[in-house]
Motif scaffolding. Structure first.
Motif, mmCIF file in Angstrom:
data_model
loop_
_atom_site.group_PDB
_atom_site.id
_atom_site.type_symbol
_atom_site.label_atom_id
_atom_site.label_comp_id
_atom_site.label_asym_id
_atom_site.label_seq_id
_atom_site.Cartn_x
_atom_site.Cartn_y
_atom_site.Cartn_z
ATOM 1 N N ALA A 267 37.494 -20.203 -5.667
ATOM 2 C CA ALA A 267 38.184 -21.494 -5.718
ATOM 3 C C ALA A 267 37.560 -22.457 -4.715
ATOM 4 O O ALA A 267 37.380 -23.641 -5.009
ATOM 5 C CB ALA A 267 39.664 -21.303 -5.424
ATOM 6 N N THR A 268 37.213 -21.940 -3.523
ATOM 7 C CA THR A 268 36.589 -22.789 -2.512
ATOM 8 C C THR A 268 35.267 -23.343 -3.025
ATOM 9 O O THR A 268 34.979 -24.538 -2.894
ATOM 10 C CB THR A 268 36.342 -21.984 -1.229
ATOM 11 N N MET A 269 34.490 -22.440 -3.629
ATOM 12 C CA MET A 269 33.202 -22.851 -4.204
ATOM 13 C C MET A 269 33.388 -23.963 -5.228
ATOM 14 O O MET A 269 32.690 -24.979 -5.203
ATOM 15 C CB MET A 269 32.595 -21.644 -4.899
ATOM 16 N N LEU A 270 34.343 -23.749 -6.116
ATOM 17 C CA LEU A 270 34.577 -24.733 -7.177
ATOM 18 C C LEU A 270 35.113 -26.035 -6.604
ATOM 19 O O LEU A 270 34.803 -27.116 -7.095
ATOM 20 C CB LEU A 270 35.548 -24.171 -8.212
ATOM 21 N N GLY B 20 26.182 -28.452 -12.963
ATOM 22 C CA GLY B 20 25.977 -28.313 -11.517
ATOM 23 C C GLY B 20 26.967 -27.390 -10.849
ATOM 24 O O GLY B 20 27.130 -27.431 -9.629
ATOM 25 N N LEU B 21 27.629 -26.525 -11.623
ATOM 26 C CA LEU B 21 28.682 -25.660 -11.077
ATOM 27 C C LEU B 21 28.190 -24.738 -9.971
ATOM 28 O O LEU B 21 28.957 -24.348 -9.099
ATOM 29 C CB LEU B 21 29.277 -24.813 -12.210
ATOM 30 N N LEU B 22 26.915 -24.376 -10.027
ATOM 31 C CA LEU B 22 26.413 -23.409 -9.057
ATOM 32 C C LEU B 22 25.815 -24.075 -7.827
ATOM 33 O O LEU B 22 25.198 -23.423 -7.004
ATOM 34 C CB LEU B 22 25.360 -22.509 -9.724
ATOM 35 N N GLN B 23 26.025 -25.382 -7.707
ATOM 36 C CA GLN B 23 25.445 -26.130 -6.593
ATOM 37 C C GLN B 23 25.858 -25.545 -5.247
ATOM 38 O O GLN B 23 25.028 -25.369 -4.356
ATOM 39 C CB GLN B 23 25.879 -27.599 -6.682
ATOM 40 N N THR B 24 27.147 -25.225 -5.106
ATOM 41 C CA THR B 24 27.637 -24.685 -3.837
ATOM 42 C C THR B 24 26.941 -23.374 -3.502
ATOM 43 O O THR B 24 26.579 -23.121 -2.357
ATOM 44 C CB THR B 24 29.146 -24.432 -3.916
ATOM 45 N N LEU B 25 26.768 -22.551 -4.527
ATOM 46 C CA LEU B 25 26.112 -21.265 -4.333
ATOM 47 C C LEU B 25 24.685 -21.498 -3.854
ATOM 48 O O LEU B 25 24.213 -20.855 -2.910
ATOM 49 C CB LEU B 25 26.120 -20.503 -5.660
#
Lengths: 121, 410
Positions: free
Chosen positions: B39-42, B67-72
């Motif tokens: 959830a934090t990532m999202l 761009g969903l994996l940007q945080t990762l």
């Protein structure tokens, strides 16, 4: 162990898991990252110029006064919460009593206010 | 039993030791942990994307779908960054501070009811594999106090991070942060008292249970004002815009985390967004019925295709999303407060207002209980508050006159 404490044990384990995750991340990073410190890199950051004076500079006393005032209202909350759950039980006596208590504390706030403690120059 | 008593991490495990309850508890811890992280990532992605939309930009769109994996990707990058320890830093505290920020961020999540069946007087209990349990990690009888305590501990992480850096900007940021968080902690607690007054319990599941229909949501039952105070105080407590003076880039570089790099910085970053999610969930729990479905006039809305056991979770998620959006919206639209304005708002408005409203509510509840005439009680309590306010104004005027006579400057 009493059931009361036991309901907190889950929290302890959860906190431990978070602590371990933090440790794990840092450990993993320590395997992957480069370590090449030099005197320039470990200088305190002051927007590019060499740091002037001590890092631990003095700060305004006002912050400290706010901390003192906070204690007053936090302790007040400690008295408010138990009464709030048992409002009906103590009836009008409790209400008046709490009204006087709150009024006294608010007087304290007003005093601090007029003393200029809440003022930022 | 005694050999495994240290494993008894949940009330479920009282009595004979069985594998099913233990597994349920472990699965609960694991699921909540993973959900929290994902959830934090999202949330980070959501914030960047929504802000971008508000500013007519595209936002992250390269890593993964939308761009969903940007945080990762950002996280992985931070793994390969050098971790600098400033020479003037207090080494031990500098290393300790990220944990003090990160761990409480998770802990606060433990007391939030994350789902469960609250209709028909089930009280949030669900039956999984023949075991009755709550969809909540821990349900201590003083859950709300626990949340407040944890949010106080979070101050230490920020305070010590800034202090231990041995640098000016972080020190200024952290001193500001502690004064700000401490100030708003007071109004946070006092507006919370109104909720406790209405629900008569300190346990979070009890508070959710008391809000069985739209009309008994604490938002309505406490009369909106405590909610507004709580929302503003929570935003300040989270150091989010418009109250993000702690990391005011124009004044303080990065604020308390200026000297931090690599994963140590990532821990602060994660904690910040985690706290946003937790606080939104807490607001929903306290004022919007948590996992309760929206019930109007005895009929509750039913989400199609979702099994009853999961529906609470879906409702919670939807409500939390609204608040996450509101926080992003705040950031997208409101300019930052000045420090003196911030402190004035907290001490001169929010604290007196929350206390006044609390006493008003207490009078009304008591009158309701004792069947006094509401038409006498309400005007009377309003009159008392007006009188107090008028007296304060008079006192201010008198002291102004005295100061002028003495020739004091302020």
């Amino acid at each position: 162990m009493s059931p009361f404490l036991r309901s907190y044990l889950t929290v302890v384990w959860f906190g431990l898991a978070a602590f371990l995750l933090g440790g794990l991340l840092l450990w993993l990073a320590s395997l992957l990252r480069p370590v090449k410190p030099n005197p320039e890199k470990v200088l305190a950051y002051e927007s590019g110029v060499n740091p002037v004076g001590e890092g631990w500079s003095q700060s305004q006393i006002r912050y400290y006064v706010f901390a003192l005032l906070f204690v007053v209202f936090d302790v007040e909350a400690v008295f408010l919460f138990p009464w709030a759950t048992q409002l009906e039980r103590y009836g009008s006596f409790g209400l008046i009593e709490m009204g006087v208590f709150v009024a006294v504390l608010l007087l304290g706030l007003v005093y601090a206010w007029r003393k200029g403690v809440l003022r930022w120059v | 039993m005694s050999a495994v008593s240290f494993l008894a991490i949940d009330p479920l495990l009282e009595g004979d030791f069985l594998w099913t309850p233990l597994l349920i508890v472990l699965v609960k811890v694991l699921v909540v942990f993973v959900v929290g992280l994902v959830a934090t990532m999202l949330m980070v992605w959501f914030e960047r994307k929504a802000i971008a939309g508000m500013q007519n930009r595209v936002g992250p769109n390269k890593a993964g779908p939308f761009g969903l994996l940007q945080t990762l990707a950002d996280g992985i990058k931070l793994f390969f960054k050098e971790d600098l320890l400033p020479e003037r830093a207090d080494k031990f505290v500098f290393r300790l501070a990220p944990y003090l920020s990160f761990v409480p961020a998770f802990l606060a999540f433990a007391i939030i009811p994350l789902g469960g069946d609250f209709r028909d007087g089930n009280g949030g209990l669900v039956t999984w594999f023949g075991q009755t349990t709550r969809v909540q990690l821990a349900d201590p009888p003083v859950g709300v106090l626990f949340a407040l305590a944890i949010s106080s501990i979070a101050v230490y992480g920020i305070m010590l991070a800034g202090w231990s850096s041995g640098s000016k900007y972080p020190l200024l940021g952290s001193v500001r942060a502690s004064a700000q968080m401490v100030s708003y902690e007071a109004s946070l607690g006092l507006s919370l008292a109104a909720v406790i007054l209405v629900c008569g319990t300190l346990s979070t599941s009890g508070i959710v249970n008391a809000q069985s229909s739209l009309g008994s949501w604490n938002l309505v039952a406490t009369g909106v004002v405590p909610f507004l105070i709580f929302l503003v105080s929570a935003t300040a407590e989270l150091n989010r815009p418009p109250f993000d003076l702690v990391e005011a880039e124009q004044e303080l570089v990065g604020g308390f985390n200026t000297e931090y790099s690599s994963i140590r910085f990532a821990l602060f970053f994660l904690a910040e967004f985690m706290n946003t999610i937790t606080m939104s969930a807490l607001i929903v729990t306290l004022f919007f019925g948590g996992p309760q479905p929206i019930t109007i006039g005895g009929t509750s809305l039913d989400i199609p295709l979702v099994p009853n056991g999961l529906e609470g979770t879906v409702w919670l998620l939807l409500k939390v999303l609204v608040f996450l959006y509101i926080y992003v919206w705040f950031r997208g639209t409101l300019p930052r407060f000045r420090y003196d304005q911030l402190m004035d708002l907290g001490w001169k408005f929010l604290i007196p207002a929350s206390l006044g409203w609390f006493m008003l509510l207490a009078g009304q509840r008591l009158a309701d209980d004792r069947e006094w005439d509401q038409w006498i009680v309400m005007p009377l309590s309003l009159a008392v508050i007006t009188l107090a306010f008028a007296m304060m104004q008079l006192a201010f005027r008198a002291s102004d006159r005295n100061r002028e006579a003495e020739g004091v400057q302020f």
